[in-house]
Every structure is written in C-alpha cells, then in structure tokens.
Scaffold this motif. Structure first.
Motif, PDB file in Angstrom:
ATOM      1  N   SER A   7      14.241  37.783  43.295  1.00  0.00           N
ATOM      2  CA  SER A   7      15.601  37.926  42.803  1.00  0.00           C
ATOM      3  C   SER A   7      16.156  36.541  42.502  1.00  0.00           C
ATOM      4  CB  SER A   7      16.483  38.644  43.819  1.00  0.00           C
ATOM      5  OG  SER A   7      16.558  37.900  45.021  1.00  0.00           O
ATOM      6  N   GLY A   8      17.290  36.506  41.797  1.00  0.00           N
ATOM      7  CA  GLY A   8      17.960  35.242  41.557  1.00  0.00           C
ATOM      8  C   GLY A   8      17.805  34.681  40.159  1.00  0.00           C
ATOM      9  N   GLY A   9      17.012  35.333  39.327  1.00  0.00           N
ATOM     10  CA  GLY A   9      16.860  34.851  37.965  1.00  0.00           C
ATOM     11  C   GLY A   9      18.122  35.082  37.151  1.00  0.00           C
ATOM     12  N   GLY A  10      18.137  34.508  35.942  1.00  0.00           N
ATOM     13  CA  GLY A  10      19.287  34.687  35.081  1.00  0.00           C
ATOM     14  C   GLY A  10      19.306  33.693  33.950  1.00  0.00           C
ATOM     15  N   LEU A  11      20.449  33.617  33.287  1.00  0.00           N
ATOM     16  CA  LEU A  11      20.644  32.706  32.163  1.00  0.00           C
ATOM     17  C   LEU A  11      21.481  31.524  32.633  1.00  0.00           C
ATOM     18  CD1 LEU A  11      20.590  32.026  29.109  1.00  0.00           C
ATOM     19  CD2 LEU A  11      22.635  33.461  28.875  1.00  0.00           C
ATOM     20  N   VAL A  12      21.020  30.319  32.342  1.00  0.00           N
ATOM     21  CA  VAL A  12      21.727  29.112  32.754  1.00  0.00           C
ATOM     22  C   VAL A  12      21.611  28.071  31.655  1.00  0.00           C
ATOM     23  CG1 VAL A  12      19.692  28.158  33.935  1.00  0.00           C
ATOM     24  CG2 VAL A  12      21.986  27.464  34.660  1.00  0.00           C
ATOM     25  N   SER A  21      14.803  33.803  45.062  1.00  0.00           N
ATOM     26  CA  SER A  21      14.408  34.272  46.388  1.00  0.00           C
ATOM     27  C   SER A  21      13.264  35.264  46.238  1.00  0.00           C
ATOM     28  CB  SER A  21      15.580  34.968  47.092  1.00  0.00           C
ATOM     29  OG  SER A  21      16.678  34.097  47.261  1.00  0.00           O
ATOM     30  N   CYS A  22      12.428  35.312  47.238  1.00  0.00           N
ATOM     31  CA  CYS A  22      11.337  36.277  47.270  1.00  0.00           C
ATOM     32  C   CYS A  22      11.288  36.855  48.688  1.00  0.00           C
ATOM     33  CB  CYS A  22      10.016  35.620  46.926  1.00  0.00           C
ATOM     34  SG  CYS A  22       8.566  36.682  47.156  1.00  0.00           S
ATOM     35  N   ALA A  23      11.629  38.121  48.785  1.00  0.00           N
ATOM     36  CA  ALA A  23      11.625  38.798  50.072  1.00  0.00           C
ATOM     37  C   ALA A  23      10.297  39.520  50.264  1.00  0.00           C
ATOM     38  CB  ALA A  23      12.771  39.796  50.142  1.00  0.00           C
ATOM     39  N   ALA A  24       9.691  39.316  51.423  1.00  0.00           N
ATOM     40  CA  ALA A  24       8.390  39.910  51.711  1.00  0.00           C
ATOM     41  C   ALA A  24       8.507  40.971  52.797  1.00  0.00           C
ATOM     42  CB  ALA A  24       7.415  38.830  52.163  1.00  0.00           C
ATOM     43  N   THR A  90      12.110  27.954  30.858  1.00  0.00           N
ATOM     44  CA  THR A  90      12.289  29.373  30.568  1.00  0.00           C
ATOM     45  C   THR A  90      10.972  30.110  30.741  1.00  0.00           C
ATOM     46  OG1 THR A  90      14.119  29.019  29.030  1.00  0.00           O
ATOM     47  CG2 THR A  90      12.849  31.047  28.758  1.00  0.00           C
ATOM     48  N   ALA A  91      10.995  31.137  31.588  1.00  0.00           N
ATOM     49  CA  ALA A  91       9.776  31.880  31.906  1.00  0.00           C
ATOM     50  C   ALA A  91      10.126  33.032  32.836  1.00  0.00           C
ATOM     51  CB  ALA A  91       8.756  30.973  32.593  1.00  0.00           C
ATOM     52  N   VAL A  92       9.143  33.907  33.027  1.00  0.00           N
ATOM     53  CA  VAL A  92       9.219  34.872  34.120  1.00  0.00           C
ATOM     54  C   VAL A  92       8.593  34.202  35.336  1.00  0.00           C
ATOM     55  CG1 VAL A  92       8.521  37.134  34.970  1.00  0.00           C
ATOM     56  CG2 VAL A  92       9.086  36.830  32.540  1.00  0.00           C
ATOM     57  N   GLY A 114       4.642  39.584  43.224  1.00  0.00           N
ATOM     58  CA  GLY A 114       5.854  40.321  42.920  1.00  0.00           C
ATOM     59  C   GLY A 114       5.889  40.713  41.453  1.00  0.00           C
ATOM     60  N   GLN A 115       6.963  41.392  41.058  1.00  0.00           N
ATOM     61  CA  GLN A 115       7.101  41.874  39.681  1.00  0.00           C
ATOM     62  C   GLN A 115       7.655  40.806  38.746  1.00  0.00           C
ATOM     63  OE1 GLN A 115       6.049  44.996  38.507  1.00  0.00           O
ATOM     64  NE2 GLN A 115       5.059  44.838  40.505  1.00  0.00           N
ATOM     65  N   GLY A 116       8.229  39.774  39.294  1.00  0.00           N
ATOM     66  CA  GLY A 116       8.751  38.691  38.471  1.00  0.00           C
ATOM     67  C   GLY A 116      10.246  38.787  38.228  1.00  0.00           C
ATOM     68  N   THR A 117      10.851  37.628  37.986  1.00  0.00           N
ATOM     69  CA  THR A 117      12.267  37.564  37.640  1.00  0.00           C
ATOM     70  C   THR A 117      12.422  36.583  36.475  1.00  0.00           C
ATOM     71  OG1 THR A 117      14.508  37.199  38.523  1.00  0.00           O
ATOM     72  CG2 THR A 117      12.786  35.746  39.363  1.00  0.00           C
ATOM     73  N   GLN A 118      13.238  36.963  35.496  1.00  0.00           N
ATOM     74  CA  GLN A 118      13.374  36.177  34.282  1.00  0.00           C
ATOM     75  C   GLN A 118      14.354  35.023  34.486  1.00  0.00           C
ATOM     76  OE1 GLN A 118      11.920  36.602  31.002  1.00  0.00           O
ATOM     77  NE2 GLN A 118      12.850  34.572  30.728  1.00  0.00           N
ATOM     78  N   VAL A 119      13.931  33.845  34.082  1.00  0.00           N
ATOM     79  CA  VAL A 119      14.795  32.666  34.054  1.00  0.00           C
ATOM     80  C   VAL A 119      14.861  32.186  32.612  1.00  0.00           C
ATOM     81  CG1 VAL A 119      15.058  30.263  34.754  1.00  0.00           C
ATOM     82  CG2 VAL A 119      14.309  31.975  36.421  1.00  0.00           C
TER      83      VAL A 119
END
Length: 123
Positions: A7-12, A21-24, A90-92, A114-119
C-alpha cells in the motif's frame, strides 16, 4: 506460506516523497529477508532495496541516498521511504520475501510476492 499486501502508492510530483508499506501475514515475519522490486513501463522487474532479518540493507545504485528500507517486526511490515522522487521512478512496486540469510538482488531468489502498488512521478 506468506501473503504480502502493498500500500502507499500514488501520484506525486517530481521531488516529492512517498512511503510504501508491505504487510505480511504469518507469525514468522522476523525470519524473512524482505525486498522491494519495481517494474517500469516496458521494462523488466528490477531490484530496488532489501533488508535481511538481521537488519542489513542493500540498495540499487539508482535509489541509493534517496530511498530507505526499514522493517517493524512487531507489525509484520516492511517500509520503503522514497524521497526526492524522479519521473524515472515511475513503476509498479512489488514487495517480496524469502528465508535466505544473505540479501539477494535477484528476482528468482524470492518466492513470495505481493500484487504491487503503482507509483507515478510527474515532471
């Protein structure tokens, strides 16, 4: 079996910061080496950073001095603090884990993903 959720990805904007963050799941998080990889558009998955169960860290040259990996074993979570972001970041971003003692930068050495988060970093 370990399940990882990023979690925590986004546009910046360029120069900005994000914290991933990566919760296990599971009760043996402290025994895993944790890593972050990323896949930019049109490119393969590349190593970003890793932290061993003893706390040793390793970074890709492209992010050294800008990104910091850390872990909180009490929360079963690994973090990636990303500062001074650039459009080329910029990446997943993917979280990965293995039970090796030594940190590896190779994708094939990690068997939980994990499934990945987009940045996305805009210029």
């Amino acid at each position: 079996q370990v399940q990882l959720v990023e979690s925590g990805g986004g546009l910046v904007q360029s120069g900005g910061s994000l914290r991933l963050s990566c919760a296990a799941s599971g009760h043996t998080f402290s025994s895993y080496t944790m890593a972050w990889f990323r896949r930019a558009p049109g490119k393969g998955r590349e190593f970003v950073a890793a932290i061993s169960r003893s706390g040793s860290r390793s970074y890709a040259d492209a992010v050294k001095g800008r990104f910091t990996i850390s872990r909180d074993n009490a929360k079963n979570t690994v973090y990636l603090q990303m500062n001074s972001l650039k459009p080329e970041d910029t990446a997943v971003y993917y979280c990965a884990a293995n039970r090796a003692i030594v940190v590896s930068t190779t994708t094939s050495m990690y068997y939980y993903w994990g499934q990945g988060t987009q940045v996305t970093v805009s210029s």
